[in-house]
Motif scaffolding. Structure first.
Motif, PDB file in Angstrom:
ATOM      1  N   TYR A 120       0.668  -4.295  -0.933  1.00  0.00           N
ATOM      2  CA  TYR A 120      -0.271  -5.556  -1.012  1.00  0.00           C
ATOM      3  C   TYR A 120      -1.511  -5.151  -1.821  1.00  0.00           C
ATOM      4  O   TYR A 120      -2.079  -3.932  -1.721  1.00  0.00           O
ATOM      5  N   PRO A 121      -2.020  -6.099  -2.609  1.00  0.00           N
ATOM      6  CA  PRO A 121      -3.352  -5.911  -3.251  1.00  0.00           C
ATOM      7  C   PRO A 121      -4.667  -5.837  -1.830  1.00  0.00           C
ATOM      8  O   PRO A 121      -4.149  -6.678  -0.920  1.00  0.00           O
ATOM      9  N   ILE A 122      -5.472  -5.247  -1.992  1.00  0.00           N
ATOM     10  CA  ILE A 122      -6.409  -4.980  -0.821  1.00  0.00           C
ATOM     11  C   ILE A 122      -7.596  -6.003  -1.376  1.00  0.00           C
ATOM     12  O   ILE A 122      -8.096  -6.060  -2.462  1.00  0.00           O
ATOM     13  N   VAL A 123      -7.866  -7.013  -0.234  1.00  0.00           N
ATOM     14  CA  VAL A 123      -8.997  -7.912  -0.219  1.00  0.00           C
ATOM     15  C   VAL A 123     -10.230  -7.399  -0.209  1.00  0.00           C
ATOM     16  O   VAL A 123     -10.402  -6.484   0.405  1.00  0.00           O
ATOM     17  N   VAL A 124     -11.009  -7.779  -1.304  1.00  0.00           N
ATOM     18  CA  VAL A 124     -12.317  -7.207  -1.325  1.00  0.00           C
ATOM     19  C   VAL A 124     -13.459  -8.225  -1.085  1.00  0.00           C
ATOM     20  O   VAL A 124     -13.225  -9.129  -0.520  1.00  0.00           O
ATOM     21  N   VAL A 176      -6.524  -4.779  -6.250  1.00  0.00           N
ATOM     22  CA  VAL A 176      -7.369  -5.490  -5.515  1.00  0.00           C
ATOM     23  C   VAL A 176      -7.134  -7.090  -5.515  1.00  0.00           C
ATOM     24  O   VAL A 176      -6.809  -7.413  -6.473  1.00  0.00           O
ATOM     25  N   ALA A 177      -7.564  -7.837  -4.655  1.00  0.00           N
ATOM     26  CA  ALA A 177      -7.681  -9.276  -4.667  1.00  0.00           C
ATOM     27  C   ALA A 177      -9.183  -9.468  -4.387  1.00  0.00           C
ATOM     28  O   ALA A 177      -9.572  -9.673  -3.425  1.00  0.00           O
ATOM     29  N   VAL A 178      -9.512 -10.060  -5.797  1.00  0.00           N
ATOM     30  CA  VAL A 178     -11.013 -10.395  -5.835  1.00  0.00           C
ATOM     31  C   VAL A 178     -11.061 -12.155  -5.399  1.00  0.00           C
ATOM     32  O   VAL A 178     -10.076 -12.809  -5.207  1.00  0.00           O
ATOM     33  N   PRO A 179     -12.353 -12.259  -4.595  1.00  0.00           N
ATOM     34  CA  PRO A 179     -12.463 -13.637  -3.939  1.00  0.00           C
ATOM     35  C   PRO A 179     -12.236 -14.725  -5.171  1.00  0.00           C
ATOM     36  O   PRO A 179     -12.782 -14.457  -6.204  1.00  0.00           O
ATOM     37  N   VAL A 180     -11.487 -15.985  -4.778  1.00  0.00           N
ATOM     38  CA  VAL A 180     -11.752 -16.918  -6.013  1.00  0.00           C
ATOM     39  C   VAL A 180     -12.812 -17.967  -5.581  1.00  0.00           C
ATOM     40  O   VAL A 180     -13.071 -18.401  -4.399  1.00  0.00           O
ATOM     41  N   LYS A 181     -13.421 -18.254  -6.665  1.00  0.00           N
ATOM     42  CA  LYS A 181     -14.611 -18.988  -6.632  1.00  0.00           C
ATOM     43  C   LYS A 181     -14.307 -20.467  -6.689  1.00  0.00           C
ATOM     44  O   LYS A 181     -13.386 -20.686  -7.799  1.00  0.00           O
ATOM     45  N   GLU A 216     -19.406   6.055   6.596  1.00  0.00           N
ATOM     46  CA  GLU A 216     -18.010   5.217   6.506  1.00  0.00           C
ATOM     47  C   GLU A 216     -18.225   4.560   5.033  1.00  0.00           C
ATOM     48  O   GLU A 216     -19.029   4.228   4.680  1.00  0.00           O
ATOM     49  N   GLY A 217     -16.935   4.315   4.764  1.00  0.00           N
ATOM     50  CA  GLY A 217     -16.398   3.703   3.643  1.00  0.00           C
ATOM     51  C   GLY A 217     -15.500   2.833   4.085  1.00  0.00           C
ATOM     52  O   GLY A 217     -14.882   2.784   5.022  1.00  0.00           O
ATOM     53  N   CYS A 218     -15.070   1.812   3.044  1.00  0.00           N
ATOM     54  CA  CYS A 218     -13.854   0.740   3.191  1.00  0.00           C
ATOM     55  C   CYS A 218     -13.148   0.484   1.916  1.00  0.00           C
ATOM     56  O   CYS A 218     -13.792   0.489   0.847  1.00  0.00           O
ATOM     57  N   LEU A 219     -11.967   0.474   2.010  1.00  0.00           N
ATOM     58  CA  LEU A 219     -11.090  -0.081   0.739  1.00  0.00           C
ATOM     59  C   LEU A 219     -11.582  -1.491   0.408  1.00  0.00           C
ATOM     60  O   LEU A 219     -11.415  -1.696  -0.778  1.00  0.00           O
ATOM     61  N   SER A 220     -12.003  -2.205   1.314  1.00  0.00           N
ATOM     62  CA  SER A 220     -12.486  -3.732   0.840  1.00  0.00           C
ATOM     63  C   SER A 220     -13.745  -3.548   0.471  1.00  0.00           C
ATOM     64  O   SER A 220     -14.067  -4.606  -0.406  1.00  0.00           O
ATOM     65  N   GLN A 240      -7.446  -7.155   5.625  1.00  0.00           N
ATOM     66  CA  GLN A 240      -7.614  -6.378   4.402  1.00  0.00           C
ATOM     67  C   GLN A 240      -6.432  -6.926   3.360  1.00  0.00           C
ATOM     68  O   GLN A 240      -6.458  -6.417   2.178  1.00  0.00           O
ATOM     69  N   ILE A 241      -5.350  -7.276   3.778  1.00  0.00           N
ATOM     70  CA  ILE A 241      -4.347  -7.607   2.825  1.00  0.00           C
ATOM     71  C   ILE A 241      -4.074  -9.253   2.982  1.00  0.00           C
ATOM     72  O   ILE A 241      -2.950  -9.820   2.689  1.00  0.00           O
TER      73      ILE A 241
END
Length: 186
Positions: A3-7, A180-185, A96-100, A50-51
């Protein structure tokens, strides 16, 4: 399936996820897909939001961290409908880090030991205690199903300092080696 990772910036990351009803979906297949997605992005934990799935499920795999102080060789688990029962011990800081939230790492303070109730991919019930890095990984992923990101723990000053980087992530302006899946505006 990867899956693409939601950011950062996608509303699914800020919503509390709902419980999964046994039999509503193939949790074994989804967990395999989540492990494959996480490994493809070089992560050690991945939560369903995240997916793009607003359900209470996450996977962890600490085996890439086997060179740490703790034994991580058996720390590959699926958590379905988890509930943290207790958090104890001293709070300790760790970067800490995060894939998103790619390319941003910050120190977050968390309690050192947790007790958690959950179901695994076979719908077997568990109640276990974890400490140290294992507890931290679980706490980070658990936060995702509660609609909390590690950046929510940062001071207002630190958040202001990161504002530009976070805005760039919401626009897809970052370098990562995974989809990644970029938020849709709207």
């Amino acid at each position: 399936m990867i899956y693409p990772i939601v950011v950062y910036g996608d509303p699914v990351l800020k919503k509390k996820a709902r419980d999964i009803e046994q039999g509503e979906l193939d949790v074994k297949e989804l967990s395999e897909d989540m492990f494959e997605t996480m490994e493809g992005a070089h992560g050690i934990g991945l939560a369903a939001p995240q997916i793009g799935k607003g359900i209470r499920m996450f996977v962890v795999d600490g085996t890439p961290m086997e060179d740490e102080d703790e034994d991580m060789s058996d720390f590959r688990k699926v958590f379905i409908n988890p509930e943290i029962i207790d958090e104890t011990g001293e709070e300790w800081g760790f970067e800490e880090g995060c894939l998103s939230i790619p390319n941003i790492r910050e120190e977050v303070f968390r309690k050192e030991t947790i007790r958690i109730h959950y179901f695994d991919e076979n719908w077997e019930e568990h109640e276990e205690e974890f400490s140290g890095i294992k507890a931290r990984i679980i706490q980070h992923e658990y936060d995702h199903i509660e609609g909390i990101l590690f950046t929510d723990y940062l001071s207002p000053l630190k958040k202001r300092m990161l504002k530009g980087k976070l805005t760039n992530i919401t626009k897809g302006k970052m370098k990562v080696d995974y989809r990644v899946a970029v938020p849709v505006k709207k």
